[in-house]
Design an enzyme around this catalytic site. Structure first.
Site, PDB file in Angstrom:
ATOM      1  N   GLU A   1       7.054   0.309  18.659  1.00  0.00           N
ATOM      2  CA  GLU A   1       8.384  -0.270  18.772  1.00  0.00           C
ATOM      3  C   GLU A   1       9.079   0.200  20.045  1.00  0.00           C
ATOM      4  O   GLU A   1       8.870   1.323  20.510  1.00  0.00           O
ATOM      5  CB  GLU A   1       9.255   0.126  17.572  1.00  0.00           C
TER       6      GLU A   1
ATOM      7  N   CYS B   1       2.550   9.448  15.452  1.00  0.00           N
ATOM      8  CA  CYS B   1       3.052  10.703  16.022  1.00  0.00           C
ATOM      9  C   CYS B   1       2.163  11.859  15.601  1.00  0.00           C
ATOM     10  O   CYS B   1       1.608  11.864  14.499  1.00  0.00           O
ATOM     11  CB  CYS B   1       4.488  10.960  15.565  1.00  0.00           C
TER      12      CYS B   1
ATOM     13  N   CYS C   1       7.762  15.798  11.431  1.00  0.00           N
ATOM     14  CA  CYS C   1       9.177  15.922  11.102  1.00  0.00           C
ATOM     15  C   CYS C   1       9.468  15.157   9.806  1.00  0.00           C
ATOM     16  O   CYS C   1       9.219  13.955   9.715  1.00  0.00           O
ATOM     17  CB  CYS C   1      10.035  15.375  12.239  1.00  0.00           C
TER      18      CYS C   1
ATOM     19  N   SER D   1      15.093  17.817  20.332  1.00  0.00           N
ATOM     20  CA  SER D   1      15.490  17.574  18.943  1.00  0.00           C
ATOM     21  C   SER D   1      15.550  18.929  18.248  1.00  0.00           C
ATOM     22  O   SER D   1      14.520  19.488  17.867  1.00  0.00           O
ATOM     23  CB  SER D   1      14.482  16.652  18.252  1.00  0.00           C
TER      24      SER D   1
END
Length: 347
Positions: free
Chosen positions: A94, A114, A118, A220
């Site tokens: 995306e 990924c 997380c 992050s």
């Protein structure tokens, strides 16, 4: 037997020039083809109208151009555009166009799936299939630039690597893509308008500093307490905050570039005074700013958006300590434009 052709965009300009010399042609032909591939965005060899038919046939016999295809495009009521991008091998990633009154930002992916885990992120539930090639990252940017011009009458102004994947786990390809995006032979965009967001891999942050990159860095963070951060991002047990802090101090010494911390406040996880105090302390190590992010829940599980009262407590404490803080509201909710869960930001 069908040969497995190489994507011609994996070749440098010098390699293209060498290819033509080896095939009894002029070296400058490589310059022509290189310009068609990058500056002009040719999708096929037939597009190269100032190259002879014989040369185009030779290229067709030896190479492919593995361009992406925007499979589906959704436009949100707030103007956000989400692209489902199909790659040459059928895999899908995306990318998102995020407009404001003054600029448009591309949120791009760097991996299919990924590498990290997380717990709050939808992409983390997809296993990493592969890294994106530099040209596949570049193509996402080109597609969004075209959409920016079509829908908002101006070129793309900013890029954030906050889509699917951990950019620093695809280090070389991400840097090669940025090199082409910023090159006069590519998009010619200033690196200061590009932000790479990492979940915090200390060794790779130091490598960025050593490589003297000119783009911005975001981390992050989500908690400045190891125990809580490990609950949010289990992989971070291998990268404790002390190591992350050291790498960020190293980054700032080498680059003199401020850090942006991406920080979601969740109900009953980090919406407490101890978490606020820890973040304030962490922010004092390196010049920085904090983006407090509105969360898009991915299910009815433990990660739920905190109250406005909790957000305001963070703002008050950060501002009282002279730390720049902004609240990033979620964009494209009606089309679920999560883009790695963090597509509501600008560089």
């Amino acid at each position: 037997m069908q040969i497995d052709k190489k994507d011609i965009r994996a070749l440098s300009k010098e390699q293209l020039r060498d290819f033509f010399v080896a095939n009894n042609d002029k070296a400058f032909r490589g310059n022509q083809v290189y310009e068609w591939l990058w500056s002009k965005g040719a999708h096929s060899f037939e597009d190269m109208t100032n190259v002879s038919k014989g040369t185009r046939t030779m290229l067709e016999a030896n190479f492919v151009i593995n361009h992406i295809k925007v499979d589906t495009m959704q436009r949100s009521e707030d103007g956000t555009v989400k692209n489902a991008v199909r790659l040459h091998d059928g895999l899908v990633v995306e990318s998102v166009l995020i407009p404001t009154n003054t600029r448009t930002t591309a949120c791009v992916s760097s991996q299919v799936g990924c590498s990290l885990d997380c717990n709050f992120c939808a992409t983390a539930r997809l296993k990493r299939m592969r890294n994106l090639e530099p040209a596949e990252i570049y193509d996402q940017v080109i597609a969004i630039d075209k959409e920016s011009r079509l829908y908002y009458n101006h070129p793309l102004s900013n890029i954030v690597f906050m889509g699917m994947g951990e950019p620093l786990m695809n280090y070389n390809n991400v840097l090669k893509a940025i090199e082409m995006i910023t090159s006069p032979e590519g998009l010619g965009m200033s690196p200061k308008r590009i932000m790479v967001s990492t979940s915090g891999v200390p060794k790779m942050i130091k490598k960025l500093a050593d490589d003297e990159v000119k783009f911005k860095l975001a981390v992050s963070l989500h908690s400045a307490i190891d125990e809580i951060r490990s609950r949010i991002m289990p992989f971070s047990e291998n990268f404790p905050l002390a190591d992350l802090r050291e790498s960020l101090e190293y980054w700032y010494r080498k680059t003199k570039s401020k850090i942006s911390y991406e920080y979601v406040v969740w109900k009953d996880i980090n919406d407490n005074k101890a978490s606020i105090d820890a973040l304030v302390k962490f922010c004092k190590y390196v010049p920085c700013k904090v983006n407090l992010i509105e969360y898009n829940p991915i299910d009815d599980g433990e990660f739920q958006q905190a109250s406005e009262e909790s957000i305001n407590a963070y703002i008050k404490a950060l501002e009282a300590n002279g730390i720049v803080v902004k609240v990033r509201r979620s964009r494209g909710k009606d089309i679920d434009a999560a883009c790695g869960q963090l597509a509501n930001k600008e560089a």
